[in-house]
Design a protein around this motif. Structure first.
Motif, PDB file in Angstrom:
ATOM      1  N   MET B   1       0.852  -1.207   0.000  1.00 20.28           N
ATOM      2  CA  MET B   1       0.000   0.000   0.000  1.00 20.28           C
ATOM      3  C   MET B   1       0.881   1.249   0.000  1.00 20.28           C
ATOM      4  SD  MET B   1      -2.732   1.298   2.867  1.00 20.28           S
ATOM      5  CE  MET B   1      -4.046   0.282   2.263  1.00 20.28           C
ATOM      6  N   GLY B   2       0.662   2.129  -0.940  1.00 22.85           N
ATOM      7  CA  GLY B   2       1.457   3.344  -1.050  1.00 22.85           C
ATOM      8  C   GLY B   2       0.847   4.471  -0.238  1.00 22.85           C
ATOM      9  N   GLU B   3       1.553   5.596  -0.262  1.00 26.12           N
ATOM     10  CA  GLU B   3       1.114   6.750   0.513  1.00 26.12           C
ATOM     11  C   GLU B   3      -0.290   7.191   0.137  1.00 26.12           C
ATOM     12  OE1 GLU B   3       2.497  11.390   1.230  1.00 26.12           O
ATOM     13  OE2 GLU B   3       3.575  10.142  -0.185  1.00 26.12           O
ATOM     14  N   PHE B   4      -0.565   7.188  -1.168  1.00 27.71           N
ATOM     15  CA  PHE B   4      -1.834   7.744  -1.609  1.00 27.71           C
ATOM     16  C   PHE B   4      -2.998   6.822  -1.273  1.00 27.71           C
ATOM     17  CE2 PHE B   4       1.515   9.556  -4.296  1.00 27.71           C
ATOM     18  CZ  PHE B   4       1.393  10.871  -3.890  1.00 27.71           C
ATOM     19  N   ASP B   5      -2.768   5.525  -1.377  1.00 29.50           N
ATOM     20  CA  ASP B   5      -3.794   4.573  -0.982  1.00 29.50           C
ATOM     21  C   ASP B   5      -4.100   4.704   0.502  1.00 29.50           C
ATOM     22  OD1 ASP B   5      -3.581   3.511  -3.576  1.00 29.50           O
ATOM     23  OD2 ASP B   5      -1.866   2.332  -2.937  1.00 29.50           O
ATOM     24  N   LEU B   6      -3.050   4.884   1.288  1.00 27.53           N
ATOM     25  CA  LEU B   6      -3.190   5.004   2.729  1.00 27.53           C
ATOM     26  C   LEU B   6      -4.087   6.189   3.080  1.00 27.53           C
ATOM     27  CD1 LEU B   6      -0.076   4.904   5.065  1.00 27.53           C
ATOM     28  CD2 LEU B   6      -1.948   6.460   5.476  1.00 27.53           C
ATOM     29  N   ILE B   7      -3.812   7.338   2.453  1.00 22.49           N
ATOM     30  CA  ILE B   7      -4.627   8.519   2.717  1.00 22.49           C
ATOM     31  C   ILE B   7      -6.070   8.246   2.315  1.00 22.49           C
ATOM     32  CG2 ILE B   7      -5.022  10.926   2.048  1.00 22.49           C
ATOM     33  CD1 ILE B   7      -1.960  11.172   1.734  1.00 22.49           C
ATOM     34  N   ALA B   8      -6.218   7.668   1.130  1.00 22.27           N
ATOM     35  CA  ALA B   8      -7.565   7.420   0.622  1.00 22.27           C
ATOM     36  C   ALA B   8      -8.336   6.478   1.544  1.00 22.27           C
ATOM     37  CB  ALA B   8      -7.493   6.839  -0.789  1.00 22.27           C
ATOM     38  N   ARG B   9      -7.665   5.415   1.999  1.00 20.96           N
ATOM     39  CA  ARG B   9      -8.401   4.408   2.754  1.00 20.96           C
ATOM     40  C   ARG B   9      -8.781   4.867   4.156  1.00 20.96           C
ATOM     41  NH1 ARG B   9      -6.927  -1.867   2.894  1.00 20.96           N
ATOM     42  NH2 ARG B   9      -6.987  -1.388   0.678  1.00 20.96           N
ATOM     43  N   TYR B  10      -7.864   5.514   4.835  1.00 15.42           N
ATOM     44  CA  TYR B  10      -8.103   5.783   6.254  1.00 15.42           C
ATOM     45  C   TYR B  10      -8.469   7.222   6.584  1.00 15.42           C
ATOM     46  CZ  TYR B  10      -6.198   1.149   6.850  1.00 15.42           C
ATOM     47  OH  TYR B  10      -5.993  -0.192   6.767  1.00 15.42           O
ATOM     48  N   PHE B  11      -8.055   8.154   5.757  1.00  9.63           N
ATOM     49  CA  PHE B  11      -8.172   9.534   6.198  1.00  9.63           C
ATOM     50  C   PHE B  11      -8.962  10.448   5.269  1.00  9.63           C
ATOM     51  CE2 PHE B  11      -4.218   7.892   8.157  1.00  9.63           C
ATOM     52  CZ  PHE B  11      -4.611   7.990   9.479  1.00  9.63           C
ATOM     53  N   THR B  12      -9.554   9.905   4.212  1.00  6.64           N
ATOM     54  CA  THR B  12     -10.309  10.768   3.317  1.00  6.64           C
ATOM     55  C   THR B  12     -11.801  10.641   3.595  1.00  6.64           C
ATOM     56  OG1 THR B  12      -8.641  10.433   1.628  1.00  6.64           O
ATOM     57  CG2 THR B  12     -10.698  11.426   0.922  1.00  6.64           C
ATOM     58  N   ARG B  13     -12.427  11.772   3.795  1.00  9.19           N
ATOM     59  CA  ARG B  13     -13.868  11.786   3.969  1.00  9.19           C
ATOM     60  C   ARG B  13     -14.436  12.900   3.117  1.00  9.19           C
ATOM     61  NH1 ARG B  13     -15.679  11.102  10.151  1.00  9.19           N
ATOM     62  NH2 ARG B  13     -15.323   8.882  10.288  1.00  9.19           N
ATOM     63  N   PRO B  14     -15.674  12.731   2.653  1.00  5.64           N
ATOM     64  CA  PRO B  14     -16.263  13.815   1.871  1.00  5.64           C
ATOM     65  C   PRO B  14     -16.405  15.077   2.730  1.00  5.64           C
ATOM     66  CG  PRO B  14     -17.905  12.138   2.432  1.00  5.64           C
ATOM     67  CD  PRO B  14     -16.579  11.596   2.846  1.00  5.64           C
ATOM     68  N   VAL B  15     -16.226  16.222   2.102  1.00  2.00           N
ATOM     69  CA  VAL B  15     -16.426  17.486   2.803  1.00  2.00           C
ATOM     70  C   VAL B  15     -17.908  17.659   3.109  1.00  2.00           C
ATOM     71  CG1 VAL B  15     -16.368  19.985   2.488  1.00  2.00           C
ATOM     72  CG2 VAL B  15     -14.376  18.597   1.891  1.00  2.00           C
ATOM     73  N   ARG B  16     -18.224  18.043   4.326  1.00  2.00           N
ATOM     74  CA  ARG B  16     -19.616  18.202   4.758  1.00  2.00           C
ATOM     75  C   ARG B  16     -20.196  19.461   4.111  1.00  2.00           C
ATOM     76  NH1 ARG B  16     -18.686  18.058  10.158  1.00  2.00           N
ATOM     77  NH2 ARG B  16     -18.588  20.315  10.102  1.00  2.00           N
ATOM     78  N   PRO B  17     -21.301  19.333   3.365  1.00  2.00           N
ATOM     79  CA  PRO B  17     -21.861  20.515   2.708  1.00  2.00           C
ATOM     80  C   PRO B  17     -22.299  21.557   3.754  1.00  2.00           C
ATOM     81  CG  PRO B  17     -22.975  18.479   1.994  1.00  2.00           C
ATOM     82  CD  PRO B  17     -22.117  18.124   3.159  1.00  2.00           C
ATOM     83  N   GLY B  18     -22.084  22.819   3.433  1.00  2.00           N
ATOM     84  CA  GLY B  18     -22.526  23.894   4.313  1.00  2.00           C
ATOM     85  C   GLY B  18     -21.578  24.185   5.455  1.00  2.00           C
ATOM     86  N   GLY B  19     -20.518  23.382   5.598  1.00  2.00           N
ATOM     87  CA  GLY B  19     -19.560  23.624   6.669  1.00  2.00           C
ATOM     88  C   GLY B  19     -18.511  24.644   6.257  1.00  2.00           C
ATOM     89  N   ALA B  20     -17.585  24.912   7.180  1.00  2.00           N
ATOM     90  CA  ALA B  20     -16.531  25.890   6.906  1.00  2.00           C
ATOM     91  C   ALA B  20     -15.498  25.339   5.930  1.00  2.00           C
ATOM     92  CB  ALA B  20     -15.848  26.306   8.207  1.00  2.00           C
ATOM     93  N   ALA B  21     -15.340  24.002   5.906  1.00  2.00           N
ATOM     94  CA  ALA B  21     -14.365  23.402   5.001  1.00  2.00           C
ATOM     95  C   ALA B  21     -14.968  23.293   3.613  1.00  2.00           C
ATOM     96  CB  ALA B  21     -13.956  22.031   5.509  1.00  2.00           C
ATOM     97  N   LEU B  22     -14.280  23.884   2.627  1.00  2.00           N
ATOM     98  CA  LEU B  22     -14.802  23.893   1.260  1.00  2.00           C
ATOM     99  C   LEU B  22     -14.121  22.859   0.390  1.00  2.00           C
ATOM    100  CD1 LEU B  22     -14.704  27.751   0.998  1.00  2.00           C
ATOM    101  CD2 LEU B  22     -16.719  26.352   1.465  1.00  2.00           C
ATOM    102  N   LEU B  23     -12.913  22.489   0.766  1.00  2.00           N
ATOM    103  CA  LEU B  23     -12.134  21.529  -0.011  1.00  2.00           C
ATOM    104  C   LEU B  23     -11.267  20.762   0.972  1.00  2.00           C
ATOM    105  CD1 LEU B  23     -11.341  20.700  -2.976  1.00  2.00           C
ATOM    106  CD2 LEU B  23      -9.447  22.318  -2.760  1.00  2.00           C
ATOM    107  N   GLY B  24     -11.345  19.433   0.914  1.00  2.00           N
ATOM    108  CA  GLY B  24     -10.638  18.623   1.897  1.00  2.00           C
ATOM    109  C   GLY B  24      -9.417  17.933   1.332  1.00  2.00           C
ATOM    110  N   VAL B  25      -9.142  16.739   1.825  1.00  2.00           N
ATOM    111  CA  VAL B  25      -7.981  15.958   1.436  1.00  2.00           C
ATOM    112  C   VAL B  25      -7.963  15.738  -0.076  1.00  2.00           C
ATOM    113  CG1 VAL B  25      -6.920  13.669   1.625  1.00  2.00           C
ATOM    114  CG2 VAL B  25      -7.887  14.761   3.663  1.00  2.00           C
ATOM    115  N   GLY B  26      -6.790  15.894  -0.721  1.00  2.00           N
ATOM    116  CA  GLY B  26      -6.670  15.486  -2.117  1.00  2.00           C
ATOM    117  C   GLY B  26      -6.177  16.533  -3.075  1.00  2.00           C
ATOM    118  N   ASP B  27      -6.164  17.800  -2.691  1.00  2.00           N
ATOM    119  CA  ASP B  27      -5.588  18.815  -3.567  1.00  2.00           C
ATOM    120  C   ASP B  27      -4.315  19.334  -2.910  1.00  2.00           C
ATOM    121  OD1 ASP B  27      -5.400  21.064  -5.544  1.00  2.00           O
ATOM    122  OD2 ASP B  27      -7.398  20.353  -6.050  1.00  2.00           O
ATOM    123  N   ASP B  28      -3.674  20.339  -3.496  1.00  2.00           N
ATOM    124  CA  ASP B  28      -2.444  20.860  -2.895  1.00  2.00           C
ATOM    125  C   ASP B  28      -2.733  21.550  -1.575  1.00  2.00           C
ATOM    126  OD1 ASP B  28      -1.949  20.731  -5.946  1.00  2.00           O
ATOM    127  OD2 ASP B  28       0.047  20.856  -5.063  1.00  2.00           O
TER     128      ASP B  28
END
Lengths: 350, 350
Positions: B1-28
């Motif tokens: 399992m590489g770094e990117f798979d690891l992030i995807a599997r354990y630490f990526t969640r969809p951004v909650r609509p209407g919250g303060a976070a507009l863009l989460g894990v996955g971009d720069d």
């Protein structure tokens, strides 16, 4: 010297009046206020001894690089740097080392008006974690997901020199001293393309920074945009500054018995070397003049290395448009499993 | 399992609509937009194996604690948690460990509506760096610098249990199993006093969190406010939950041959033990009813342990008002230099 003295001596600076930072080092939290209408862009990078730098790294260069790699992420989003936090695990308190590290760090910070507003220090194996904050007008952040079929594919500055320097420092190849010095500068003191990122707002359709190798990073951009691309490997390879823009295989490598295939080595460094901290971005062909102006504003060159296509996947061609089959995977921190700890940093040692 | 798979599997969640976070894990960068009129409160903490936790720590508890100590800093400022970044150096990829760690981390995050929006993963000696973001109305952040002579000095919840548990786990003392379990809960799963911090806005004149030991932390608040204080050590010592509020030296320690001076041990744990993650705050005596209401809103107790005085310095007294001369220095990550690495975590092992 205790933790609190250390923070006070090396990392505490008065908050600049009128800036976005309202409260800096010394309370439970720092306070930051982006301007009205602005969104906050946030990026975090962790640098580990033996993995991202050698134990005997110049601390001033390390301070520079630790912040530079984070500023590069802000640049990729078109965000204006505001502030950063620094968390630092140190095996021991070495005051000359800390003074030099802080100097490298804060000199680059000052050059970008980016204030150190907080952080943490503790004892442990050397580890630097910087989280950086920038601001970008709502809706104008450059994302990875905006590339469209037909867009030009661009990269800023140079590629592959950092990887070349690393290989030389690891003793995998010998480089003439002045060439090594130049390439090493790219490895140890990368220039974050902040001004270019700001200038590309409204021009680039997508952007990211090249930190893990051109092709590996490009694959993420293509995936985020649900498109494919064709990339001219020969053009990309000429972006190695140390090759003086000559055809791969020029004389600096011809004399090196360790490298029967200099062309392949250069290509690998340019396409998959990593540690470039350049901007990879896309823009519609109609925006070529605007891209050129942005490059001028960003005080860097930009080079068109390919084109976005509707068909998914990454197609590599040479200067004659012939497909190249070789796989150039990007650097993955958990796949590239070589024991970096054991490596020597003296050029030429095997 | 590489770094990117690891992030995807354990630490990526969809951004909650209407919250303060507009863009989460996955971009720069991640994108965050505090509400208009709000300032961003930011805190960063780094946790190192052997320094802040043992190698065989329960990863689920570690995930909880890594975020809890950061939320505690937001609580101390009266800030509402919004989001956090996680940078993680791992010696190897251990999937069950990661799954458990992520569960502990994200369960606490969900309980506070605090979204994981980005970070970094790399190979290296185990190290966790979390940077947390909260929002607070402009000008309403609780600071360390607002204490005034005559203010009451308050502390929330309990003190000293985490330190007691640590000493038991280090084999320095034996505790009955049910007492150890309770104290260990405080060491491994601290409760950040976020609701109390929010309720204290406009009531507390100053605040900070107790992480390095009551008296050492208080000294920073007094310095920031340019005041002094008197603290009742006996009242503070009764805040050890494991002592059941009894007079120090109660029967759980009387039978312990390793502790001829149980009272002194308890006092040390309460006054200088560290890892409490309670709120230490000041308020005018006229606000005692308001403080009581805030405590109710925060679902915790609060105890008045002393008073702010104009004369600089920290004066410790016992229940009879008699001065105590003993020095109880707080925990300093670079002064407390004991070889934690070598310690065993089995209760009772010497």
């Amino acid at each position: 010297m205790g933790e609190f003295d250390l923070i006070a001596r090396y990392f505490t600076r008065p908050v600049r009046p009128g800036g976005a930072a309202l409260l800096g080092v010394g309370d439970d939290c720092a306070l930051l206020a982006p301007q009205p209408g602005m969104q906050l862009a946030i990026s975090s990078d962790m640098l580990v001894e033996g993995r991202h730098f050698f134990a005997d790294v110049n601390p001033e260069a390390l301070g520079h690089k630790a912040l530079a790699v984070n500023l590069s992420d802000l640049a990729a989003c078109g965000a204006q740097p505001l502030a950063f936090t620094l968390a630092l695990a140190l095996p021991r308190i070495d005051q000359p080392w800390l003074a030099s590290f802080a100097h490298g760090l804060l000199t680059l910070a000052d050059a970008h008006g980016c204030q150190l507003i907080g952080g943490d220090t503790t004892q442990g194996p050397l580890n630097l974690c910087i989280t950086v904050f920038g601001q970008v007008p709502a809706g104008q952040a450059l994302l990875r997901s905006g590339a469209r079929a037909g867009d030009d594919l661009w990269v800023s500055g140079h590629l592959g020199d950092a990887a070349l320097a690393l290989r030389a420092l690891q003793g995998q190849l010998a480089l003439p001293e002045h060439i090594l010095a130049q390439a090493r500068q790219r490895l140890e003191r990368p220039t974050p393309r902040v001004a270019l990122g700001l200038a590309l707002r409204g021009i680039a359709s997508s952007a990211m920074d090249v930190s893990d190798g051109l092709l590996g990073d490009l694959a993420h951009l293509l995936q985020a945009s649900a498109v494919g691309a064709v990339v001219d490997a020969d053009i990309a390879t000429t972006l190695i500054a140390a090759s003086h823009g000559q055809t791969p295989g020029n004389d600096i490598f011809d004399t090196n018995p360790r490298h029967p295939d200099a062309q392949e080595l250069l290509r690998r460094c340019a396409l998959a070397g990593g540690d470039d901290y350049e901007l990879l971005f896309t823009a519609a062909p109609a925006r070529r003049q605007a891209v050129a102006s942005a490059a001028q504003a960003g005080a860097t060159t930009v080079t068109r290395i390919g084109q976005i296509q509707a068909q998914p996947g990454l197609r590599l061609v040479d200067g004659q448009g012939q497909p190249l089959a070789r796989d150039y995977a990007g650097f993955d921190h958990f796949k590239a499993w070589e024991p970096v700890h054991a490596l020597r940093t003296t050029a030429g040692s095997a």
